[in-house]
Design a protein around this motif. Structure first.
Motif, PDB file in Angstrom:
ATOM      1  N   HIS A  63      10.834   6.314  -2.617  1.00 52.35           N
ATOM      2  CA  HIS A  63      10.817   7.709  -2.170  1.00 52.35           C
ATOM      3  C   HIS A  63       9.373   8.176  -2.016  1.00 52.35           C
ATOM      4  O   HIS A  63       8.571   8.071  -2.947  1.00 52.35           O
ATOM      5  CB  HIS A  63      11.553   8.593  -3.180  1.00 52.35           C
ATOM      6  CG  HIS A  63      11.671  10.021  -2.735  1.00 52.35           C
ATOM      7  ND1 HIS A  63      12.675  10.466  -1.911  1.00 52.35           N
ATOM      8  CD2 HIS A  63      10.893  11.105  -3.002  1.00 52.35           C
ATOM      9  CE1 HIS A  63      12.526  11.755  -1.699  1.00 52.35           C
ATOM     10  NE2 HIS A  63      11.452  12.172  -2.343  1.00 52.35           N
ATOM     11  N   PRO A  64       8.992   8.702  -0.841  1.00 56.56           N
ATOM     12  CA  PRO A  64       7.597   9.115  -0.637  1.00 56.56           C
ATOM     13  C   PRO A  64       7.229  10.343  -1.461  1.00 56.56           C
ATOM     14  O   PRO A  64       7.998  11.286  -1.585  1.00 56.56           O
ATOM     15  CB  PRO A  64       7.541   9.422   0.864  1.00 56.56           C
ATOM     16  CG  PRO A  64       8.950   9.774   1.232  1.00 56.56           C
ATOM     17  CD  PRO A  64       9.824   8.929   0.360  1.00 56.56           C
ATOM     18  N   LEU A  65       6.033  10.299  -2.040  1.00 58.79           N
ATOM     19  CA  LEU A  65       5.473  11.436  -2.758  1.00 58.79           C
ATOM     20  C   LEU A  65       4.322  12.010  -1.927  1.00 58.79           C
ATOM     21  O   LEU A  65       3.853  11.380  -0.981  1.00 58.79           O
ATOM     22  CB  LEU A  65       4.992  11.008  -4.145  1.00 58.79           C
ATOM     23  CG  LEU A  65       6.056  10.390  -5.055  1.00 58.79           C
ATOM     24  CD1 LEU A  65       5.431   9.937  -6.368  1.00 58.79           C
ATOM     25  CD2 LEU A  65       7.194  11.371  -5.318  1.00 58.79           C
ATOM     26  N   VAL A 100       2.115  13.125   7.304  1.00 56.32           N
ATOM     27  CA  VAL A 100       2.135  11.704   6.953  1.00 56.32           C
ATOM     28  C   VAL A 100       1.048  11.006   7.763  1.00 56.32           C
ATOM     29  O   VAL A 100       1.032  11.081   8.998  1.00 56.32           O
ATOM     30  CB  VAL A 100       3.507  11.074   7.234  1.00 56.32           C
ATOM     31  CG1 VAL A 100       3.483   9.579   6.916  1.00 56.32           C
ATOM     32  CG2 VAL A 100       4.589  11.776   6.416  1.00 56.32           C
ATOM     33  N   LEU A 101       0.137  10.354   7.051  1.00 49.74           N
ATOM     34  CA  LEU A 101      -1.004   9.690   7.675  1.00 49.74           C
ATOM     35  C   LEU A 101      -1.221   8.317   7.056  1.00 49.74           C
ATOM     36  O   LEU A 101      -0.693   8.026   5.970  1.00 49.74           O
ATOM     37  CB  LEU A 101      -2.270  10.538   7.489  1.00 49.74           C
ATOM     38  CG  LEU A 101      -2.330  11.855   8.274  1.00 49.74           C
ATOM     39  CD1 LEU A 101      -3.237  12.842   7.586  1.00 49.74           C
ATOM     40  CD2 LEU A 101      -2.816  11.584   9.696  1.00 49.74           C
ATOM     41  N   GLU A 102      -2.004   7.487   7.722  1.00 51.94           N
ATOM     42  CA  GLU A 102      -2.363   6.193   7.160  1.00 51.94           C
ATOM     43  C   GLU A 102      -3.221   6.406   5.918  1.00 51.94           C
ATOM     44  O   GLU A 102      -4.212   7.132   5.957  1.00 51.94           O
ATOM     45  CB  GLU A 102      -3.139   5.368   8.183  1.00 51.94           C
ATOM     46  CG  GLU A 102      -3.487   3.973   7.698  1.00 51.94           C
ATOM     47  CD  GLU A 102      -4.307   3.194   8.705  1.00 51.94           C
ATOM     48  OE1 GLU A 102      -4.794   2.107   8.347  1.00 51.94           O
ATOM     49  OE2 GLU A 102      -4.466   3.689   9.847  1.00 51.94           O
ATOM     50  N   PRO A 108      -4.026   4.847  -4.491  1.00 47.77           N
ATOM     51  CA  PRO A 108      -3.506   3.642  -5.139  1.00 47.77           C
ATOM     52  C   PRO A 108      -2.382   3.021  -4.309  1.00 47.77           C
ATOM     53  O   PRO A 108      -1.511   3.727  -3.805  1.00 47.77           O
ATOM     54  CB  PRO A 108      -2.977   4.163  -6.487  1.00 47.77           C
ATOM     55  CG  PRO A 108      -3.768   5.409  -6.743  1.00 47.77           C
ATOM     56  CD  PRO A 108      -4.008   6.020  -5.391  1.00 47.77           C
ATOM     57  N   ARG A 109      -2.417   1.697  -4.170  1.00 51.70           N
ATOM     58  CA  ARG A 109      -1.449   1.014  -3.304  1.00 51.70           C
ATOM     59  C   ARG A 109      -0.011   1.299  -3.722  1.00 51.70           C
ATOM     60  O   ARG A 109       0.884   1.393  -2.879  1.00 51.70           O
ATOM     61  CB  ARG A 109      -1.730  -0.491  -3.312  1.00 51.70           C
ATOM     62  CG  ARG A 109      -0.840  -1.288  -2.371  1.00 51.70           C
ATOM     63  CD  ARG A 109      -1.297  -2.721  -2.267  1.00 51.70           C
ATOM     64  NE  ARG A 109      -2.638  -2.803  -1.696  1.00 51.70           N
ATOM     65  CZ  ARG A 109      -3.286  -3.952  -1.518  1.00 51.70           C
ATOM     66  NH1 ARG A 109      -2.727  -5.091  -1.880  1.00 51.70           N
ATOM     67  NH2 ARG A 109      -4.491  -3.956  -0.991  1.00 51.70           N
ATOM     68  N   ARG A 110       0.231   1.459  -5.019  1.00 48.72           N
ATOM     69  CA  ARG A 110       1.597   1.693  -5.494  1.00 48.72           C
ATOM     70  C   ARG A 110       2.150   3.053  -5.047  1.00 48.72           C
ATOM     71  O   ARG A 110       3.351   3.300  -5.147  1.00 48.72           O
ATOM     72  CB  ARG A 110       1.647   1.607  -7.027  1.00 48.72           C
ATOM     73  CG  ARG A 110       0.743   2.580  -7.726  1.00 48.72           C
ATOM     74  CD  ARG A 110       0.688   2.357  -9.232  1.00 48.72           C
ATOM     75  NE  ARG A 110      -0.401   3.083  -9.847  1.00 48.72           N
ATOM     76  CZ  ARG A 110      -0.376   4.366 -10.133  1.00 48.72           C
ATOM     77  NH1 ARG A 110       0.714   5.073  -9.852  1.00 48.72           N
ATOM     78  NH2 ARG A 110      -1.405   4.952 -10.693  1.00 48.72           N
ATOM     79  N   LEU A 111       1.280   3.954  -4.559  1.00 45.28           N
ATOM     80  CA  LEU A 111       1.723   5.287  -4.169  1.00 45.28           C
ATOM     81  C   LEU A 111       1.973   5.413  -2.679  1.00 45.28           C
ATOM     82  O   LEU A 111       2.643   6.337  -2.239  1.00 45.28           O
ATOM     83  CB  LEU A 111       0.695   6.349  -4.592  1.00 45.28           C
ATOM     84  CG  LEU A 111       0.457   6.486  -6.089  1.00 45.28           C
ATOM     85  CD1 LEU A 111      -0.574   7.568  -6.354  1.00 45.28           C
ATOM     86  CD2 LEU A 111       1.757   6.792  -6.821  1.00 45.28           C
ATOM     87  N   SER A 112       1.397   4.519  -1.879  1.00 45.91           N
ATOM     88  CA  SER A 112       1.611   4.605  -0.439  1.00 45.91           C
ATOM     89  C   SER A 112       2.951   3.966  -0.089  1.00 45.91           C
ATOM     90  O   SER A 112       3.549   3.250  -0.877  1.00 45.91           O
ATOM     91  CB  SER A 112       0.467   3.925   0.320  1.00 45.91           C
ATOM     92  OG  SER A 112       0.351   2.574  -0.069  1.00 45.91           O
ATOM     93  N   ILE A 119       0.834   7.849   3.604  1.00 53.39           N
ATOM     94  CA  ILE A 119       0.935   8.791   2.487  1.00 53.39           C
ATOM     95  C   ILE A 119       1.134  10.200   3.051  1.00 53.39           C
ATOM     96  O   ILE A 119       0.602  10.523   4.117  1.00 53.39           O
ATOM     97  CB  ILE A 119      -0.330   8.731   1.590  1.00 53.39           C
ATOM     98  CG1 ILE A 119      -0.167   9.564   0.331  1.00 53.39           C
ATOM     99  CG2 ILE A 119      -1.570   9.141   2.369  1.00 53.39           C
ATOM    100  CD1 ILE A 119       0.745   8.985  -0.708  1.00 53.39           C
ATOM    101  N   GLY A 120       1.926  11.008   2.362  1.00 49.58           N
ATOM    102  CA  GLY A 120       2.103  12.402   2.745  1.00 49.58           C
ATOM    103  C   GLY A 120       1.059  13.266   2.055  1.00 49.58           C
ATOM    104  O   GLY A 120       0.805  13.101   0.865  1.00 49.58           O
TER     105      GLY A 120
END
Length: 211
Positions: A63-65, A100-102, A108-112, A119-120
């Motif tokens: 789920h995106p944060l 939402v962008l690159e 941190p990689r675990r958050l993208s 990432i938002g």
């Protein structure tokens, strides 16, 4: 039991803001008002806090944060932004939009996003939250405060405390808060010259962005 901070919406008390920041730095998950709806938020680099935030929200690692940023300059350091994207971001910040962008190497990689490396990000137009972000000195990781199984976000500070007081470090009350979440726009297609993609129509107007 969670702490309860009642902040003045226009002149939030520095003493209470410092206590809220301390709760974040100690690994707490907070319920924060924004210019769209209440959000759950925690320290960006605290893995345990991020996992707790996901459990409260009832979502998994896919789920995106979202990163709550102080301003466009800070947002740009956590995302790769070209000129076309930057012009659109200027129109929508601060405001009730999530973009939402690159993700840059600062995220941190675990958050993208696991497959797309996106990432938002958003810059909220909420005075008390802006002051909290300034005092914290870095973005916060956040998600809309919707309970597992529910479809609408919670927007009353006292109800949030009553429901989640054993799971949250603190609840911030800074006056009335909207119930409608942000408009979410995926700007990553613009990297290759394509149009942005609307992922969710929320409080933010597309017309205000020229779309």
């Amino acid at each position: 039991m969670s702490q309860f901070f009642q902040l003045h919406p226009d002149n939030p008390q520095p003493r209470l803001l410092k206590q809220a920041v301390q709760a974040l730095q100690q690994g707490g998950v907070l319920a924060l008002p924004t210019d769209s709806s209440y959000a759950l938020a925690c320290h960006l680099d605290d893995k345990d806090a991020v996992e707790r935030l996901r459990r409260i929200r009832g979502v998994d690692a896919k789920h995106p944060l979202t990163l709550l940023c102080r301003d466009l300059s800070e947002l740009s350091s956590y995302a790769r932004v070209n000129n076309a994207q930057f012009r659109l971001l200027k129109l929508g910040t601060p405001g009730p939009y999530t973009f939402v962008l690159e993700a840059s190497k600062e995220v941190p990689r675990r958050l993208s996003h696991p497959s797309r490396k996106t990432i938002g990000l958003r810059v909220p137009a909420h005075h008390a939250l802006q002051r909290l972000l300034e005092l914290h000195g870095a973005p916060l990781l956040a998600t809309t405060l919707i309970e597992p199984g529910a479809t609408e976000p919670l927007n009353d500070a006292h109800e949030i405390r009553q429901r989640l007081e054993h799971q949250l470090a603190a609840v911030i009350d800074a006056g009335a808060c909207a119930m409608q979440p942000t408009t979410v726009l995926d700007l990553s297609p613009m990297t290759s010259g394509d149009a942005p993609v609307l992922l969710r129509q929320g409080q933010g107007s597309l017309a205000a962005l020229g779309l």
